[in-house]
Design an enzyme around this catalytic site. Structure first.
Site, PDB file in Angstrom:
ATOM      1  N   ASP A   8       0.879  -1.176   0.000  1.00 53.49           N
ATOM      2  CA  ASP A   8       0.000   0.000   0.000  1.00 53.49           C
ATOM      3  C   ASP A   8       0.918   1.228   0.000  1.00 53.49           C
ATOM      4  O   ASP A   8       1.418   1.610   1.054  1.00 53.49           O
ATOM      5  CB  ASP A   8      -0.915  -0.019   1.228  1.00 53.49           C
ATOM      6  CG  ASP A   8      -1.767   1.243   1.345  1.00 53.49           C
ATOM      7  OD1 ASP A   8      -1.768   2.051   0.415  1.00 53.49           O
ATOM      8  OD2 ASP A   8      -2.412   1.407   2.393  1.00 53.49           O
TER       9      ASP A   8
ATOM     10  N   GLU B  50      -1.138  10.885   0.467  1.00 54.99           N
ATOM     11  CA  GLU B  50      -2.454  10.240   0.468  1.00 54.99           C
ATOM     12  C   GLU B  50      -2.816   9.768   1.855  1.00 54.99           C
ATOM     13  O   GLU B  50      -3.961   9.885   2.298  1.00 54.99           O
ATOM     14  CB  GLU B  50      -2.454   9.056  -0.519  1.00 54.99           C
ATOM     15  CG  GLU B  50      -3.831   8.465  -0.790  1.00 54.99           C
ATOM     16  CD  GLU B  50      -4.249   7.339   0.160  1.00 54.99           C
ATOM     17  OE1 GLU B  50      -5.401   6.905   0.075  1.00 54.99           O
ATOM     18  OE2 GLU B  50      -3.426   6.893   0.983  1.00 54.99           O
ATOM     19  N   GLU B  51      -1.830   9.227   2.551  1.00 52.98           N
ATOM     20  CA  GLU B  51      -2.100   8.576   3.846  1.00 52.98           C
ATOM     21  C   GLU B  51      -2.506   9.566   4.946  1.00 52.98           C
ATOM     22  O   GLU B  51      -2.908   9.166   6.022  1.00 52.98           O
ATOM     23  CB  GLU B  51      -0.878   7.757   4.294  1.00 52.98           C
ATOM     24  CG  GLU B  51      -0.546   6.561   3.390  1.00 52.98           C
ATOM     25  CD  GLU B  51      -1.531   5.404   3.521  1.00 52.98           C
ATOM     26  OE1 GLU B  51      -2.501   5.514   4.287  1.00 52.98           O
ATOM     27  OE2 GLU B  51      -1.336   4.391   2.824  1.00 52.98           O
TER      28      GLU B  51
ATOM     29  N   ASP C  68      -5.262   1.614  -5.899  1.00 55.56           N
ATOM     30  CA  ASP C  68      -4.815   1.437  -4.518  1.00 55.56           C
ATOM     31  C   ASP C  68      -5.050  -0.002  -4.073  1.00 55.56           C
ATOM     32  O   ASP C  68      -5.652  -0.792  -4.783  1.00 55.56           O
ATOM     33  CB  ASP C  68      -5.590   2.405  -3.593  1.00 55.56           C
ATOM     34  CG  ASP C  68      -4.754   2.862  -2.401  1.00 55.56           C
ATOM     35  OD1 ASP C  68      -4.020   2.020  -1.823  1.00 55.56           O
ATOM     36  OD2 ASP C  68      -4.842   4.043  -2.043  1.00 55.56           O
TER      37      ASP C  68
END
Ligand code: ZN
Length: 348
Positions: free
Chosen positions: A177, A211-212, A234
């Protein structure tokens, strides 16, 4: 798998994606017509339409986030121990006794991440049950305090250290991820080039940042790209392991590319869902629909940029997500790659 191994072992937490970006740049030499880095650090790589006579092409934005969950140094102790602040969501139950890498200006330092306090021999029954918070964790660099203070600064990146492995029919490693998505974008385009597949759309491959911590890079880069169609790529939950009820599996490993109907931040465009399923059927590629009850992807950032964008999420089923042993089935990975290439060739 050599590229995925490199991607999985190159550190890059939100706001510190430089090394991953450099790796992608080096690996994609000649694949794109135009490459730029936006002010936040997202890499925007454009591949123009290759089909003859394509005028005013449809702009397709692919988003693969480069960042991984990790830490920044929050405090350098007078005792030489570091305290960390997490960037991205960790489950602290997975954070005991880990080797880490501390990226300092003067070079990388290996370290050990552990909660402070008593070892099992000294802890009482109550203490043994307690899961430490991230604020309880210490990084021990095994160096004298003065040396640590001279070299480590608040804000230095800390990542867990874990090799990439092939296990059975799967790939296992940290930050699959979302390095699998970086891999997928590169490999699907390489596949199209190798097969001389023509496309009438203009492909904007965006390797996004942050993104996280809230889909930040996808939103800003989508304002720049102004796509007609946005595809977030993703990992998604795959909880098909013993002890988990069937209705909560989300996806099943080995059952194909996951088409995320909706997640906690976006509802996929139904026409794009239909397009993906039609293309998959035409090319005999296995897919599975899924709904992710909580959590979002870059798709939500793209969808909400400007006046709004038609967007959808292509997902890779991933067991043990947000641990350093994230596991993806090679068949699913290849199904996603083939589907993405076939989809891009199909966009009118
Ligand atoms: Zn992700």
């Amino acid at each position: 798998m050599e590229l995925l191994a490199k991607l999985s072992t190159t550190p890059g937490v939100p706001g510190r994606e430089d090394r991953v970006r450099d790796l992608i740049l080096a690996e994609t030499d000649g694949l794109f017509d135009e490459v730029s880095t936006d002010p936040m650090g997202s890499l925007i790589a454009v591949r123009r339409a290759t089909a003859p006579g394509a005028t005013d092409p449809t702009r397709v934005m692919l988003a693969a986030h480069m960042d991984q969950i990790g830490f920044l140094v929050r405090h350098v102790g007078s005792d030489g121990f570091l305290r960390v602040h997490n960037v991205g969501g960790f489950d602290p139950r997975n954070l005991f006794a880990r080797l880490v890498n501390v990226a300092t200006e003067g070079g990388d330092l290996p370290g050990v991440l552990n909660p402070g306090g008593k070892p099992v021999h000294l802890a009482n029954a109550e203490e043994r049950k307690k899961v430490p918070e991230i604020t309880d964790l210490l990084v021990d660099l095994g160096l004298p305090a003065e040396q640590v203070q001279a070299q480590v600064k608040i804000g230095d990146m800390v990542t867990l250290a874990q090799p990439f492995s092939l296990v059975g029919n799967t790939a296992v490693g940290q930050c699959l991820d979302n390095r699998v998505a970086c891999w997928l974008v590169i490999e699907s385009l390489r596949q199209m080039v190798a097969a001389s597949t023509l496309h009438t759309c203009e492909i904007h491959a965006v390797f996004t940042v942050q993104e996280e911590v809230g889909l930040r890079g996808a939103l800003t880069s989508a304002h720049t790209v102004r796509p007609d169609i946005g595809i977030g790529i993703d990992t998604t939950l795959c909880v098909d392991t013993p002890g988990s009820p069937e209705d909560q599996r989300c996806t099943q490993q080995g059952a194909g590319a996951a088409l995320t109907v909706m997640d906690g931040a976006s509802i996929g465009d139904p026409r794009l869902l239909a397009d993906f399923e039609r293309v998959a059927q035409a090319h005999d590629i296995k897919t599975q629909r899924s709904i992710l009850r909580a959590g979002g992807t870059d798709t939500a950032g793209i969808q909400r940029a400007g006046g709004g964008t038609r967007a959808f999420t292509l997902s890779v089923p991933t067991r043990y997500i947000h641990t350093v042993t994230e596991m993806v089935h090679l068949d699913d990975l290849h199904a996603c790659r083939d589907l993405l290439a076939a989809f891009l060739a199909d966009v009118k």
